[in-house]
Design a protein around this motif. Sequence first.
Motif, mmCIF file in Angstrom:
data_model
loop_
_atom_site.group_PDB
_atom_site.id
_atom_site.type_symbol
_atom_site.label_atom_id
_atom_site.label_comp_id
_atom_site.label_asym_id
_atom_site.label_seq_id
_atom_site.Cartn_x
_atom_site.Cartn_y
_atom_site.Cartn_z
ATOM 1 N N PRO A 1 0.830 -1.209 0.000
ATOM 2 C CA PRO A 1 0.000 0.000 0.000
ATOM 3 C C PRO A 1 0.871 1.269 0.000
ATOM 4 O O PRO A 1 1.860 1.348 0.731
ATOM 5 N N TYR B 1 0.199 4.179 1.164
ATOM 6 C CA TYR B 1 0.206 4.897 2.443
ATOM 7 C C TYR B 1 1.190 4.277 3.429
ATOM 8 O O TYR B 1 1.760 4.960 4.271
ATOM 9 N N ALA B 2 1.394 2.947 3.318
ATOM 10 C CA ALA B 2 2.366 2.295 4.204
ATOM 11 C C ALA B 2 3.784 2.695 3.815
ATOM 12 O O ALA B 2 4.637 2.955 4.671
ATOM 13 N N ALA C 1 4.368 6.175 5.043
ATOM 14 C CA ALA C 1 4.602 6.192 6.492
ATOM 15 C C ALA C 1 6.027 5.757 6.802
ATOM 16 O O ALA C 1 6.694 6.352 7.672
ATOM 17 N N ALA D 1 -0.850 4.496 14.079
ATOM 18 C CA ALA D 1 -1.081 4.248 12.654
ATOM 19 C C ALA D 1 0.250 4.051 11.930
ATOM 20 O O ALA D 1 0.384 3.167 11.075
ATOM 21 N N ILE D 2 1.237 4.844 12.280
ATOM 22 C CA ILE D 2 2.565 4.687 11.679
ATOM 23 C C ILE D 2 3.112 3.298 11.990
ATOM 24 O O ILE D 2 3.621 2.585 11.115
ATOM 25 N N ARG E 1 1.492 0.564 12.723
ATOM 26 C CA ARG E 1 0.755 -0.474 11.985
ATOM 27 C C ARG E 1 1.198 -0.532 10.526
ATOM 28 O O ARG E 1 1.343 -1.614 9.948
ATOM 29 N N HIS E 2 1.423 0.631 9.903
ATOM 30 C CA HIS E 2 1.862 0.662 8.506
ATOM 31 C C HIS E 2 3.241 0.005 8.359
ATOM 32 O O HIS E 2 3.490 -0.718 7.387
ATOM 33 N N THR F 1 2.858 -3.677 8.486
ATOM 34 C CA THR F 1 2.333 -4.162 7.195
ATOM 35 C C THR F 1 3.461 -4.366 6.191
ATOM 36 O O THR F 1 3.511 -5.386 5.482
#
Length: 299
Positions: free
Chosen positions: A7, A9-10, A13, A36-37, A39-40, A43
């Motif tokens: 992704p 966005y990941a 990040a 959130a950072i 988690r990315h 991922t």
Amino acid sequence: MLSPLPPLYALRAFDAAALCGSFTRAALMLHVTPGAISRHIRTLEENFHCQLFLRNGPAVELTDAGRILASQLRNGFATLESACEAFRTTRHGLRLKAPSTLTLNWLLNILKIFVEENSTPEVHVSSVWMDVDHVDFYQEPFDCAILLGNGQFGEQTVSQLLFKECLAPVCAPGLLEKAQHNISACELIHPSPDRRDWRRWLKGSPFELTLDISKGKVFDTLEQGNQAAAGGFGVSVGDVALSIPALESGLLVMPFTRTIETGDGYYLVWPSDSPKQQGIETLCAFLLGHIPDISTCVK
């Protein structure tokens, strides 16, 4: 087959965390939470099957694998950021590609007048050296281009002739008499490595069989050839229209009245499906109203 990309966005990040050296600062930069950072990043680590950061409480440090990915991603995001910024600043203007010699000897002055008389479109010119004039509107960041050629610049393009290429020998005033009486005794200057300009001017002339064009100084551009000629280093062949500034200032003179049209010309070229058609037509009409007048140089 290429593997699916993680992704975006990941990746963004991770790039921010690598730049900041902190999930908290990366979160502030991207207006998200530190969780959130984190988690990315997880991922990406699952996607790549490797650890990207060493975590020690709030402190984080890139692993060797993380440093490699960070370096490559930064280059990619820098390219994206540059492209977006260029789009923001030029989407209401025209990005114009043009040969360097034409830009220096004609286009810059004409665009100065254009800006004084027209509020739009804003023209962003890129002066480019090209051995063979060309443009790929789907690979290069241009809306239009001025190119030297025969008017055929590929499918899905439109071209409008601005003015024809017209060649004639040029030299410094101090070499004028020598060139007129015995050009064979003069050093020749070739403004292109293939020496085509002298070959084209000599064809059908009284000098065709007596002038040895295999000798002489060789340059990459007409502008370089003209500068060498103005310095008294020999006789070059110049495009009369683009030599007007040097001829009018007396830096160069034409030892012969014979000029030849090569069959090529300078064309304004643009994509047939351009969304900036109106602005291009405005620029085209203005350029056609300000083409170089060689009659003052050719007696």
